[in-house]
Scaffold this motif. Structure first.
Motif, mmCIF file in Angstrom:
data_model
loop_
_atom_site.group_PDB
_atom_site.id
_atom_site.type_symbol
_atom_site.label_atom_id
_atom_site.label_comp_id
_atom_site.label_asym_id
_atom_site.label_seq_id
_atom_site.Cartn_x
_atom_site.Cartn_y
_atom_site.Cartn_z
ATOM 1 N N SER A 192 -3.326 5.542 -11.016
ATOM 2 C CA SER A 192 -1.729 5.541 -11.084
ATOM 3 C C SER A 192 -1.473 6.719 -11.873
ATOM 4 O O SER A 192 -2.056 7.128 -13.142
ATOM 5 C CB SER A 192 -1.330 4.317 -11.626
ATOM 6 O OG SER A 192 -0.023 4.387 -12.158
ATOM 7 N N LYS B 190 1.001 3.765 -3.143
ATOM 8 C CA LYS B 190 0.494 5.273 -2.909
ATOM 9 C C LYS B 190 1.616 6.244 -3.579
ATOM 10 O O LYS B 190 1.384 7.305 -4.016
ATOM 11 C CB LYS B 190 0.610 5.463 -1.482
ATOM 12 C CG LYS B 190 -0.805 5.097 -0.710
ATOM 13 C CD LYS B 190 -0.791 5.294 0.700
ATOM 14 C CE LYS B 190 -2.186 4.838 1.190
ATOM 15 N NZ LYS B 190 -2.216 5.272 2.426
ATOM 16 N N GLN B 191 3.082 5.716 -3.865
ATOM 17 C CA GLN B 191 4.037 6.673 -4.151
ATOM 18 C C GLN B 191 3.791 7.020 -5.787
ATOM 19 O O GLN B 191 4.363 8.036 -6.401
ATOM 20 C CB GLN B 191 5.328 6.211 -3.948
ATOM 21 C CG GLN B 191 5.690 6.080 -2.744
ATOM 22 C CD GLN B 191 6.941 5.286 -2.283
ATOM 23 O OE1 GLN B 191 7.762 4.897 -3.291
ATOM 24 N NE2 GLN B 191 7.247 4.847 -1.241
ATOM 25 N N GLU C 256 0.877 -1.158 0.081
ATOM 26 C CA GLU C 256 0.128 0.071 -0.164
ATOM 27 C C GLU C 256 0.725 1.318 -0.176
ATOM 28 O O GLU C 256 0.554 2.098 -0.776
ATOM 29 C CB GLU C 256 -1.014 -0.151 1.314
ATOM 30 C CG GLU C 256 -2.272 0.744 1.068
ATOM 31 C CD GLU C 256 -3.148 0.528 2.257
ATOM 32 O OE1 GLU C 256 -3.744 1.825 2.723
ATOM 33 O OE2 GLU C 256 -3.359 -0.502 2.440
ATOM 34 N N LYS C 257 2.104 1.170 0.927
ATOM 35 C CA LYS C 257 2.993 2.470 0.884
ATOM 36 C C LYS C 257 3.628 2.685 -0.419
ATOM 37 O O LYS C 257 3.795 3.808 -0.927
ATOM 38 C CB LYS C 257 3.840 2.170 2.012
ATOM 39 C CG LYS C 257 4.715 3.529 2.182
ATOM 40 C CD LYS C 257 5.517 3.558 3.573
ATOM 41 C CE LYS C 257 6.342 4.796 3.830
ATOM 42 N NZ LYS C 257 7.329 4.688 4.822
ATOM 43 N N THR D 163 -3.771 12.291 -7.093
ATOM 44 C CA THR D 163 -4.574 12.713 -6.456
ATOM 45 C C THR D 163 -5.922 13.173 -7.500
ATOM 46 O O THR D 163 -5.972 14.053 -8.191
ATOM 47 C CB THR D 163 -4.148 14.123 -5.684
ATOM 48 O OG1 THR D 163 -3.085 13.733 -4.805
ATOM 49 C CG2 THR D 163 -5.194 14.764 -4.651
ATOM 50 N N GLU E 27 -11.042 5.984 -2.538
ATOM 51 C CA GLU E 27 -10.059 5.200 -1.636
ATOM 52 C C GLU E 27 -8.882 5.138 -2.353
ATOM 53 O O GLU E 27 -8.734 4.964 -3.574
ATOM 54 C CB GLU E 27 -11.013 3.958 -1.402
ATOM 55 C CG GLU E 27 -12.469 4.038 -1.102
ATOM 56 C CD GLU E 27 -13.131 3.026 -1.147
ATOM 57 O OE1 GLU E 27 -12.776 1.915 -1.548
ATOM 58 O OE2 GLU E 27 -14.352 2.787 -0.465
ATOM 59 N N ARG E 28 -7.587 5.051 -1.588
ATOM 60 C CA ARG E 28 -6.235 4.730 -1.775
ATOM 61 C C ARG E 28 -6.230 3.237 -2.066
ATOM 62 O O ARG E 28 -5.148 3.173 -2.700
ATOM 63 C CB ARG E 28 -5.442 5.150 -0.706
ATOM 64 C CG ARG E 28 -5.874 6.642 -0.086
ATOM 65 C CD ARG E 28 -5.620 7.872 -1.271
ATOM 66 N NE ARG E 28 -4.592 7.746 -1.876
ATOM 67 C CZ ARG E 28 -4.089 8.555 -2.958
ATOM 68 N NH1 ARG E 28 -5.098 9.493 -3.510
ATOM 69 N NH2 ARG E 28 -3.072 8.718 -3.408
ATOM 70 N N CYS E 29 -7.003 2.513 -1.757
ATOM 71 C CA CYS E 29 -6.656 1.130 -1.887
ATOM 72 C C CYS E 29 -7.904 0.621 -2.636
ATOM 73 O O CYS E 29 -8.931 0.626 -2.390
ATOM 74 C CB CYS E 29 -6.661 0.221 -0.411
ATOM 75 S SG CYS E 29 -6.251 -1.256 -0.710
ATOM 76 N N GLN F 181 0.570 6.831 -6.999
ATOM 77 C CA GLN F 181 -0.914 7.375 -7.250
ATOM 78 C C GLN F 181 -0.997 8.958 -7.380
ATOM 79 O O GLN F 181 -0.504 9.643 -7.087
ATOM 80 C CB GLN F 181 -1.608 6.792 -6.092
ATOM 81 C CG GLN F 181 -1.877 5.325 -6.278
ATOM 82 C CD GLN F 181 -2.559 4.870 -4.909
ATOM 83 O OE1 GLN F 181 -2.917 5.505 -3.904
ATOM 84 N NE2 GLN F 181 -2.903 3.523 -4.824
#
Length: 216
Positions: free
Chosen positions: A114, A52-53, A48-49, A57, A67-69, A55
């Protein structure tokens, strides 16, 4: 990202449920030992971390983009089982695998909102697997298995919907573990187009059942 003894409370309720299912399945297959939950949580938190780098906004009314996931990570869980519950080996593999094009098709969270995708594609909320793999599956199905294709048309249900479900879950709950491993290995070694051929071969295998259900 986290210590190996990370508590599962850090994960969402969907992820916690997925971890429980994965560990139960892994123990059933004699691939995991006790306390495997910590190792899997360690992998999922790191993934996940890492993802996120990469992804964007996005401001959108679509819930899936807020949702981030992107739901539960079935592919990372599959690799965790293949590595017999070794979290560090799993992460090392995923980091190297993420550089390959095939990762976009096998590891669906890889391209969730992404920066590698055009902004219009991201804002649509539709994963590339749907308009690439699933689209080609429907085209091939029409040519190779016209009766199955017609059966889907009559039902008002598209083959791409069920294929997206299969692909998202890495065929969990649909194929045996050995076949799931073969699916992942074939796509990695021979290319992402084998994801399409695999789905077509499953439809061919199910053809008689599908036609029987259509008649009924």
């Amino acid at each position: 990202a986290m210590d190996a003894d990370v508590k599962s409370e850090s994960l969402s309720s969907v992820q916690q449920l997925g971890v429980e299912m994965t560990v139960r399945y892994g123990k059933y297959l004699n691939l995991l030992k006790e306390h495997a939950e910590n190792g899997l949580c360690f992998v999922l938190m790191n993934c996940e971390k890492f993802l996120k780098q990469q992804q964007r906004t996005v401001v959108s009314s679509l819930r899936c983009l807020r949702e981030r996931c992107a739901g539960y990570d079935w592919f990372a869980s599959s690799v965790f089982l293949i590595m017999s519950g070794d979290g560090k080996k799993t992460l090392m593999f995923l980091q190297r695998f993420s550089r390959l094009l095939v990762s976009a098709f096998l590891w669906l969270p890889r391209l969730h909102i992404s920066m590698h995708l055009p902004i219009t594609t991201v804002e649509s909320g539709i994963h590339p697997v749907y308009f690439c793999s699933a689209h080609h599956i429907e085209m091939l199905l029409k040519a190779e298995l016209p009766l199955v294709f017609s059966a889907f048309r009559m039902s008002g249900f598209t083959p791409s919907q069920i294929c997206l479900q299969w692909i998202t879950q890495c065929f969990w709950n649909y194929m045996d573990w050995t076949e799931i491993c073969h699916y992942i290995a074939i796509c990695i070694f021979l290319g992402p187009d084998y994801q399409i051929y695999m789905c077509i071969s499953v439809f061919r295998h199910l053809q008689q059942d599908i036609l029987k259900h259509t008649e009924a």
